[in-house]
Design a protein around this motif. Structure first.
Motif, PDB file in Angstrom:
ATOM      1  N   GLY A   1     117.779  87.262  14.069  1.00  0.00           N
ATOM      2  CA  GLY A   1     118.120  88.429  13.263  1.00  0.00           C
ATOM      3  C   GLY A   1     118.006  89.751  13.983  1.00  0.00           C
ATOM      4  N   ALA A   2     117.768  89.723  15.272  1.00  0.00           N
ATOM      5  CA  ALA A   2     117.706  90.963  16.049  1.00  0.00           C
ATOM      6  C   ALA A   2     119.129  91.439  16.337  1.00  0.00           C
ATOM      7  CB  ALA A   2     116.952  90.720  17.362  1.00  0.00           C
ATOM      8  N   PHE A   3     119.265  92.668  16.772  1.00  0.00           N
ATOM      9  CA  PHE A   3     120.589  93.236  17.020  1.00  0.00           C
ATOM     10  C   PHE A   3     121.384  92.390  18.002  1.00  0.00           C
ATOM     11  CE2 PHE A   3     123.689  96.203  18.777  1.00  0.00           C
ATOM     12  CZ  PHE A   3     124.221  96.722  17.612  1.00  0.00           C
ATOM     13  N   PHE A   4     120.716  91.827  19.003  1.00  0.00           N
ATOM     14  CA  PHE A   4     121.385  90.976  19.985  1.00  0.00           C
ATOM     15  C   PHE A   4     121.076  89.498  19.749  1.00  0.00           C
ATOM     16  CE2 PHE A   4     121.222  95.177  21.848  1.00  0.00           C
ATOM     17  CZ  PHE A   4     122.572  95.370  22.088  1.00  0.00           C
ATOM     18  N   GLY A   5     120.796  89.158  18.514  1.00  0.00           N
ATOM     19  CA  GLY A   5     120.595  87.776  18.121  1.00  0.00           C
ATOM     20  C   GLY A   5     119.156  87.329  18.245  1.00  0.00           C
ATOM     21  N   GLY A   6     118.769  86.900  19.425  1.00  0.00           N
ATOM     22  CA  GLY A   6     117.429  86.375  19.612  1.00  0.00           C
ATOM     23  C   GLY A   6     116.852  86.785  20.950  1.00  0.00           C
ATOM     24  N   ILE A   7     115.926  85.987  21.417  1.00  0.00           N
ATOM     25  CA  ILE A   7     115.192  86.279  22.639  1.00  0.00           C
ATOM     26  C   ILE A   7     116.131  86.343  23.839  1.00  0.00           C
ATOM     27  CG2 ILE A   7     113.443  85.371  24.226  1.00  0.00           C
ATOM     28  CD1 ILE A   7     112.096  84.166  21.596  1.00  0.00           C
ATOM     29  N   MET A   8     116.931  85.290  24.040  1.00  0.00           N
ATOM     30  CA  MET A   8     117.826  85.248  25.199  1.00  0.00           C
ATOM     31  C   MET A   8     118.892  86.331  25.118  1.00  0.00           C
ATOM     32  SD  MET A   8     118.155  83.551  28.008  1.00  0.00           S
ATOM     33  CE  MET A   8     119.032  84.586  29.143  1.00  0.00           C
ATOM     34  N   GLY A   9     119.458  86.538  23.943  1.00  0.00           N
ATOM     35  CA  GLY A   9     120.477  87.570  23.789  1.00  0.00           C
ATOM     36  C   GLY A   9     119.943  88.961  24.097  1.00  0.00           C
ATOM     37  N   THR A  10     118.714  89.227  23.673  1.00  0.00           N
ATOM     38  CA  THR A  10     118.115  90.542  23.926  1.00  0.00           C
ATOM     39  C   THR A  10     117.750  90.692  25.396  1.00  0.00           C
ATOM     40  OG1 THR A  10     117.308  90.552  21.646  1.00  0.00           O
ATOM     41  CG2 THR A  10     116.369  92.188  23.146  1.00  0.00           C
ATOM     42  N   PHE A  11     117.203  89.636  26.007  1.00  0.00           N
ATOM     43  CA  PHE A  11     116.964  89.666  27.452  1.00  0.00           C
ATOM     44  C   PHE A  11     118.267  89.937  28.203  1.00  0.00           C
ATOM     45  CE2 PHE A  11     112.877  86.978  27.489  1.00  0.00           C
ATOM     46  CZ  PHE A  11     112.127  87.897  28.204  1.00  0.00           C
ATOM     47  N   SER A  12     119.340  89.263  27.810  1.00  0.00           N
ATOM     48  CA  SER A  12     120.635  89.428  28.475  1.00  0.00           C
ATOM     49  C   SER A  12     121.160  90.847  28.324  1.00  0.00           C
ATOM     50  CB  SER A  12     121.664  88.443  27.923  1.00  0.00           C
ATOM     51  OG  SER A  12     121.440  87.153  28.418  1.00  0.00           O
ATOM     52  N   HIS A  13     121.077  91.383  27.106  1.00  0.00           N
ATOM     53  CA  HIS A  13     121.528  92.759  26.895  1.00  0.00           C
ATOM     54  C   HIS A  13     120.762  93.726  27.789  1.00  0.00           C
ATOM     55  CE1 HIS A  13     122.511  96.611  25.209  1.00  0.00           C
ATOM     56  NE2 HIS A  13     121.213  96.818  25.043  1.00  0.00           N
ATOM     57  N   LEU A  14     119.471  93.524  27.885  1.00  0.00           N
ATOM     58  CA  LEU A  14     118.656  94.425  28.687  1.00  0.00           C
ATOM     59  C   LEU A  14     119.040  94.358  30.162  1.00  0.00           C
ATOM     60  CD1 LEU A  14     116.448  96.491  28.734  1.00  0.00           C
ATOM     61  CD2 LEU A  14     114.768  94.657  28.634  1.00  0.00           C
TER      62      LEU A  14
ATOM     63  N   GLY B   1     110.020  95.557  23.467  1.00  0.00           N
ATOM     64  CA  GLY B   1     109.232  95.493  22.233  1.00  0.00           C
ATOM     65  C   GLY B   1     109.825  94.503  21.248  1.00  0.00           C
ATOM     66  N   GLN B   2     111.159  94.490  21.151  1.00  0.00           N
ATOM     67  CA  GLN B   2     111.822  93.521  20.281  1.00  0.00           C
ATOM     68  C   GLN B   2     111.577  92.101  20.784  1.00  0.00           C
ATOM     69  OE1 GLN B   2     115.782  95.108  20.690  1.00  0.00           O
ATOM     70  NE2 GLN B   2     115.668  96.142  18.702  1.00  0.00           N
ATOM     71  N   ILE B   3     111.718  91.905  22.089  1.00  0.00           N
ATOM     72  CA  ILE B   3     111.494  90.577  22.672  1.00  0.00           C
ATOM     73  C   ILE B   3     110.054  90.137  22.434  1.00  0.00           C
ATOM     74  CG2 ILE B   3     111.390  89.273  24.832  1.00  0.00           C
ATOM     75  CD1 ILE B   3     113.756  91.126  25.802  1.00  0.00           C
ATOM     76  N   HIS B   4     109.110  91.052  22.630  1.00  0.00           N
ATOM     77  CA  HIS B   4     107.694  90.745  22.412  1.00  0.00           C
ATOM     78  C   HIS B   4     107.470  90.259  20.986  1.00  0.00           C
ATOM     79  CE1 HIS B   4     103.361  91.357  21.969  1.00  0.00           C
ATOM     80  NE2 HIS B   4     103.276  91.447  23.284  1.00  0.00           N
ATOM     81  N   ALA B   5     108.045  90.954  20.014  1.00  0.00           N
ATOM     82  CA  ALA B   5     107.873  90.566  18.612  1.00  0.00           C
ATOM     83  C   ALA B   5     108.480  89.189  18.346  1.00  0.00           C
ATOM     84  CB  ALA B   5     108.505  91.615  17.699  1.00  0.00           C
ATOM     85  N   MET B   6     109.673  88.927  18.901  1.00  0.00           N
ATOM     86  CA  MET B   6     110.308  87.622  18.691  1.00  0.00           C
ATOM     87  C   MET B   6     109.514  86.506  19.363  1.00  0.00           C
ATOM     88  SD  MET B   6     114.411  88.391  18.825  1.00  0.00           S
ATOM     89  CE  MET B   6     114.443  89.518  20.215  1.00  0.00           C
ATOM     90  N   LEU B   7     109.001  86.766  20.553  1.00  0.00           N
ATOM     91  CA  LEU B   7     108.195  85.758  21.237  1.00  0.00           C
ATOM     92  C   LEU B   7     106.939  85.439  20.441  1.00  0.00           C
ATOM     93  CD1 LEU B   7     108.478  87.010  24.924  1.00  0.00           C
ATOM     94  CD2 LEU B   7     109.323  84.823  24.047  1.00  0.00           C
ATOM     95  N   THR B   8     106.283  86.471  19.956  1.00  0.00           N
ATOM     96  CA  THR B   8     105.063  86.283  19.175  1.00  0.00           C
ATOM     97  C   THR B   8     105.352  85.477  17.911  1.00  0.00           C
ATOM     98  OG1 THR B   8     104.154  88.348  20.045  1.00  0.00           O
ATOM     99  CG2 THR B   8     103.147  87.488  18.043  1.00  0.00           C
ATOM    100  N   ALA B   9     106.446  85.816  17.233  1.00  0.00           N
ATOM    101  CA  ALA B   9     106.825  85.082  16.017  1.00  0.00           C
ATOM    102  C   ALA B   9     107.144  83.622  16.318  1.00  0.00           C
ATOM    103  CB  ALA B   9     108.016  85.768  15.343  1.00  0.00           C
ATOM    104  N   ALA B  10     107.625  83.354  17.538  1.00  0.00           N
ATOM    105  CA  ALA B  10     107.960  81.977  17.935  1.00  0.00           C
ATOM    106  C   ALA B  10     106.745  81.205  18.428  1.00  0.00           C
ATOM    107  CB  ALA B  10     109.040  82.003  19.017  1.00  0.00           C
ATOM    108  N   GLY B  11     105.598  81.861  18.480  1.00  0.00           N
ATOM    109  CA  GLY B  11     104.374  81.185  18.896  1.00  0.00           C
ATOM    110  C   GLY B  11     103.997  81.380  20.351  1.00  0.00           C
ATOM    111  N   ALA B  12     104.766  82.146  21.100  1.00  0.00           N
ATOM    112  CA  ALA B  12     104.429  82.433  22.503  1.00  0.00           C
ATOM    113  C   ALA B  12     103.408  83.569  22.545  1.00  0.00           C
ATOM    114  CB  ALA B  12     105.690  82.801  23.279  1.00  0.00           C
ATOM    115  N   ARG B  13     102.745  83.698  23.672  1.00  0.00           N
ATOM    116  CA  ARG B  13     101.683  84.699  23.811  1.00  0.00           C
ATOM    117  C   ARG B  13     101.964  85.627  24.992  1.00  0.00           C
ATOM    118  NH1 ARG B  13      98.376  85.394  19.947  1.00  0.00           N
ATOM    119  NH2 ARG B  13      96.780  85.975  21.415  1.00  0.00           N
TER     120      ARG B  13
END
Length: 161
Positions: free
Chosen positions: A29-42, A134-146
């Motif tokens: 639900g992030a602007f660039f979809g998810g973790i990989m999409g946001t990493f790619s955009h960045l 910051g968006q990636i951090h929040a998505m990672l945390t929600a996915a259970g990563a630290r």
């Protein structure tokens, strides 16, 4: 800020390494979809800004396509690491003269030519990274990563050396 960028990208990638491809690719639900999409955009945006300030090849496509820049995790990690090292080298060459000029480019997003002080563009470049991390951090945390610490004051002294 180039050292901080490198440190934080490495931290977030290490946290993302603990997830499988499905979790990294999931639409969160992030602007660039998810973790990989946001990493790619960045990475796409970093390459675009570096094409303006340091002569890198500009990435293909526009903002809408930026989330699809990288779909292979290992290839992304290599590309991110290489970009961060190049950014660190560029930042190490900056001086007050380089930052005191004006940068002019054609913005596809704005649909016009834009001119701004170079220092402001560089500040935006690093701020944009922090915003999306910051968006990636929040998505990672929600996915259970630290993810690791993000406080600039705790950045290890050997980052980028």
């Amino acid at each position: 800020m180039a050292r901080y960028n490198m440190w934080q990208n490495a931290s977030l990638m290490a946290a993302a390494d603990t997830l499988d491809d499905a979790a990294r690719l999931a639409d969160r639900g992030a602007f660039f979809g998810g973790i990989m999409g946001t990493f790619s955009h960045l990475l796409w945006a970093d390459r675009l800004w570096m094409s303006r300030v340091d002569g890198w090849d500009a990435p293909e496509g526009g903002i809408a396509e930026s989330a699809a820049l990288c779909t292979d995790w290992a290839a992304f990690e290599d590309a991110r690491d290489a970009a961060d090292r190049r950014i660190l080298g560029w930042a190490g060459r900056l001086d007050i003269e380089a930052l005191s000029g004006e940068l002019t480019w054609h913005s596809r997003a704005a649909g016009r030519e834009v001119s701004l002080p170079t220092w402001q563009c560089v500040a935006h470049f690093f701020n944009h990274q922090t915003h999306h991390r910051g968006q990636i951090h929040a998505m990672l945390t929600a996915a259970g990563a630290r993810p690791g610490d993000t406080d600039l004051v705790f950045m290890p002294e050997d980052v980028g050396l």
